[in-house]
Scaffold this motif. Structure first.
Motif, PDB file in Angstrom:
ATOM      1  N   LEU A  11       0.851  -1.185   0.000  1.00  0.00           N
ATOM      2  CA  LEU A  11       0.000   0.000   0.000  1.00  0.00           C
ATOM      3  C   LEU A  11       0.888   1.236   0.000  1.00  0.00           C
ATOM      4  CD1 LEU A  11      -2.768   1.413   0.369  1.00  0.00           C
ATOM      5  CD2 LEU A  11      -2.461   1.119   2.845  1.00  0.00           C
ATOM      6  N   VAL A  12       0.605   2.152  -0.904  1.00  0.00           N
ATOM      7  CA  VAL A  12       1.401   3.375  -1.008  1.00  0.00           C
ATOM      8  C   VAL A  12       0.473   4.532  -1.345  1.00  0.00           C
ATOM      9  CG1 VAL A  12       1.921   3.004  -3.460  1.00  0.00           C
ATOM     10  CG2 VAL A  12       3.481   4.366  -2.055  1.00  0.00           C
ATOM     11  N   GLN A  13       0.844   5.725  -0.932  1.00  0.00           N
ATOM     12  CA  GLN A  13       0.049   6.906  -1.261  1.00  0.00           C
ATOM     13  C   GLN A  13       0.340   7.362  -2.691  1.00  0.00           C
ATOM     14  OE1 GLN A  13       0.880   9.843   1.793  1.00  0.00           O
ATOM     15  NE2 GLN A  13      -0.924   9.203   2.949  1.00  0.00           N
ATOM     16  N   ALA A  14      -0.632   8.020  -3.266  1.00  0.00           N
ATOM     17  CA  ALA A  14      -0.438   8.577  -4.602  1.00  0.00           C
ATOM     18  C   ALA A  14       0.799   9.469  -4.612  1.00  0.00           C
ATOM     19  CB  ALA A  14      -1.669   9.376  -5.005  1.00  0.00           C
ATOM     20  N   GLY A  15       1.569   9.329  -5.683  1.00  0.00           N
ATOM     21  CA  GLY A  15       2.823  10.063  -5.789  1.00  0.00           C
ATOM     22  C   GLY A  15       4.022   9.303  -5.269  1.00  0.00           C
ATOM     23  N   GLY A  16       3.777   8.205  -4.581  1.00  0.00           N
ATOM     24  CA  GLY A  16       4.847   7.416  -4.009  1.00  0.00           C
ATOM     25  C   GLY A  16       5.458   6.435  -5.001  1.00  0.00           C
ATOM     26  N   SER A  17       6.353   5.608  -4.470  1.00  0.00           N
ATOM     27  CA  SER A  17       7.092   4.660  -5.305  1.00  0.00           C
ATOM     28  C   SER A  17       7.091   3.271  -4.676  1.00  0.00           C
ATOM     29  CB  SER A  17       8.544   5.117  -5.469  1.00  0.00           C
ATOM     30  OG  SER A  17       8.627   6.365  -6.105  1.00  0.00           O
ATOM     31  N   LEU A  18       7.222   2.279  -5.526  1.00  0.00           N
ATOM     32  CA  LEU A  18       7.405   0.891  -5.110  1.00  0.00           C
ATOM     33  C   LEU A  18       8.310   0.220  -6.118  1.00  0.00           C
ATOM     34  CD1 LEU A  18       3.849  -0.477  -4.147  1.00  0.00           C
ATOM     35  CD2 LEU A  18       5.788  -0.163  -2.593  1.00  0.00           C
ATOM     36  N   ARG A  19       9.043  -0.795  -5.659  1.00  0.00           N
ATOM     37  CA  ARG A  19       9.829  -1.601  -6.582  1.00  0.00           C
ATOM     38  C   ARG A  19       9.377  -3.048  -6.456  1.00  0.00           C
ATOM     39  NH1 ARG A  19      16.298  -2.870  -6.892  1.00  0.00           N
ATOM     40  NH2 ARG A  19      15.753  -4.175  -5.090  1.00  0.00           N
ATOM     41  N   LEU A  20       8.897  -3.587  -7.555  1.00  0.00           N
ATOM     42  CA  LEU A  20       8.506  -4.988  -7.604  1.00  0.00           C
ATOM     43  C   LEU A  20       9.685  -5.831  -8.085  1.00  0.00           C
ATOM     44  CD1 LEU A  20       4.976  -4.751  -9.257  1.00  0.00           C
ATOM     45  CD2 LEU A  20       5.612  -4.486  -6.854  1.00  0.00           C
ATOM     46  N   SER A  21       9.756  -7.051  -7.564  1.00  0.00           N
ATOM     47  CA  SER A  21      10.785  -8.000  -7.976  1.00  0.00           C
ATOM     48  C   SER A  21      10.134  -9.268  -8.494  1.00  0.00           C
ATOM     49  CB  SER A  21      11.696  -8.351  -6.804  1.00  0.00           C
ATOM     50  OG  SER A  21      12.362  -7.218  -6.296  1.00  0.00           O
ATOM     51  N   CYS A  22      10.769  -9.875  -9.461  1.00  0.00           N
ATOM     52  CA  CYS A  22      10.323 -11.160 -10.003  1.00  0.00           C
ATOM     53  C   CYS A  22      11.551 -12.063 -10.072  1.00  0.00           C
ATOM     54  CB  CYS A  22       9.719 -10.974 -11.383  1.00  0.00           C
ATOM     55  SG  CYS A  22       9.347 -12.510 -12.262  1.00  0.00           S
ATOM     56  N   VAL A  23      11.582 -13.069  -9.197  1.00  0.00           N
ATOM     57  CA  VAL A  23      12.711 -14.006  -9.157  1.00  0.00           C
ATOM     58  C   VAL A  23      12.352 -15.244  -9.956  1.00  0.00           C
ATOM     59  CG1 VAL A  23      14.224 -15.366  -7.694  1.00  0.00           C
ATOM     60  CG2 VAL A  23      13.404 -13.139  -6.903  1.00  0.00           C
ATOM     61  N   ALA A  24      13.207 -15.587 -10.893  1.00  0.00           N
ATOM     62  CA  ALA A  24      12.934 -16.693 -11.809  1.00  0.00           C
ATOM     63  C   ALA A  24      13.825 -17.893 -11.506  1.00  0.00           C
ATOM     64  CB  ALA A  24      13.156 -16.245 -13.246  1.00  0.00           C
ATOM     65  N   SER A  25      13.308 -19.076 -11.783  1.00  0.00           N
ATOM     66  CA  SER A  25      14.096 -20.294 -11.673  1.00  0.00           C
ATOM     67  C   SER A  25      13.501 -21.350 -12.591  1.00  0.00           C
ATOM     68  CB  SER A  25      14.125 -20.797 -10.223  1.00  0.00           C
ATOM     69  OG  SER A  25      12.830 -21.102  -9.773  1.00  0.00           O
ATOM     70  N   GLY A  26      14.350 -22.335 -12.958  1.00  0.00           N
ATOM     71  CA  GLY A  26      13.853 -23.458 -13.743  1.00  0.00           C
ATOM     72  C   GLY A  26      13.934 -23.304 -15.243  1.00  0.00           C
ATOM     73  N   PHE A  27      14.504 -22.195 -15.729  1.00  0.00           N
ATOM     74  CA  PHE A  27      14.694 -22.018 -17.169  1.00  0.00           C
ATOM     75  C   PHE A  27      15.911 -21.131 -17.400  1.00  0.00           C
ATOM     76  CE2 PHE A  27      13.079 -17.660 -17.435  1.00  0.00           C
ATOM     77  CZ  PHE A  27      12.202 -17.580 -16.363  1.00  0.00           C
ATOM     78  N   THR A  28      16.345 -21.067 -18.664  1.00  0.00           N
ATOM     79  CA  THR A  28      17.552 -20.315 -19.004  1.00  0.00           C
ATOM     80  C   THR A  28      17.221 -18.832 -19.077  1.00  0.00           C
ATOM     81  OG1 THR A  28      18.286 -22.221 -20.301  1.00  0.00           O
ATOM     82  CG2 THR A  28      19.494 -20.151 -20.594  1.00  0.00           C
ATOM     83  N   PHE A  29      17.383 -18.173 -17.960  1.00  0.00           N
ATOM     84  CA  PHE A  29      16.950 -16.790 -17.781  1.00  0.00           C
ATOM     85  C   PHE A  29      17.492 -15.863 -18.865  1.00  0.00           C
ATOM     86  CE2 PHE A  29      15.082 -13.594 -15.192  1.00  0.00           C
ATOM     87  CZ  PHE A  29      15.935 -12.505 -15.149  1.00  0.00           C
TER      88      PHE A  29
END
Length: 127
Positions: A11-29
């Motif tokens: 949850l973030v206020q309008a104007g704010g920032s977030l960083r999403l991460s996606c960790v992968a495994s099981g294939f040739t990244f």
């Protein structure tokens, strides 16, 4: 076993920032394109961004261009989505997805055609 695990939502206020991460495994990244998509309640799924780990090409939807930045850390097999200047309309479940990278990555981004999907992470932007 192929896995894509998203994290970083919240949850973030309008104007704010977030960083999403996606960790992968099981294939040739290194050979894959990784996309971020989102779906808000009652709305169609939307492709937000895509990065090709093969050549570094990136694509963004008009709704997030200039506010979101996608990046990839090959060594960590992780793709990030840095989201800034967030708006209430960015509220959605965000998914990462993967497919082998090739000349059609842009079409893949537009058509949301991926082989593997994560479970999603909720992003809520309050006004």
């Amino acid at each position: 076993e192929v896995q894509l695990v998203e994290s970083g939502g919240g949850l973030v206020q309008a104007g704010g920032s977030l960083r999403l991460s996606c960790v992968a495994s099981g294939f040739t990244f290194d050979n894959y394109a990784i996309g971020w998509l989102r779906q808000a309640p009652g709305k169609e799924r939307e492709g937000v961004s895509l990065i090709s780990n093969s050549d570094g090409s990136t694509y963004y939807s008009d709704s997030v261009r200039g506010r979101f930045t996608i990046s990839s850390d090959i060594a960590k097999k992780t793709v990030y989505l840095q989201m800034s200047s967030l708006k209430p309309e960015d509220t959605a479940v965000y998914y990462c997805a993967a497919a082998p990278s090739d000349y059609s990555d842009y079409l893949r981004f537009l058509r949301e055609e991926y082989d593997y999907w994560g479970q999603g992470t909720q992003v809520t932007v309050s006004s």
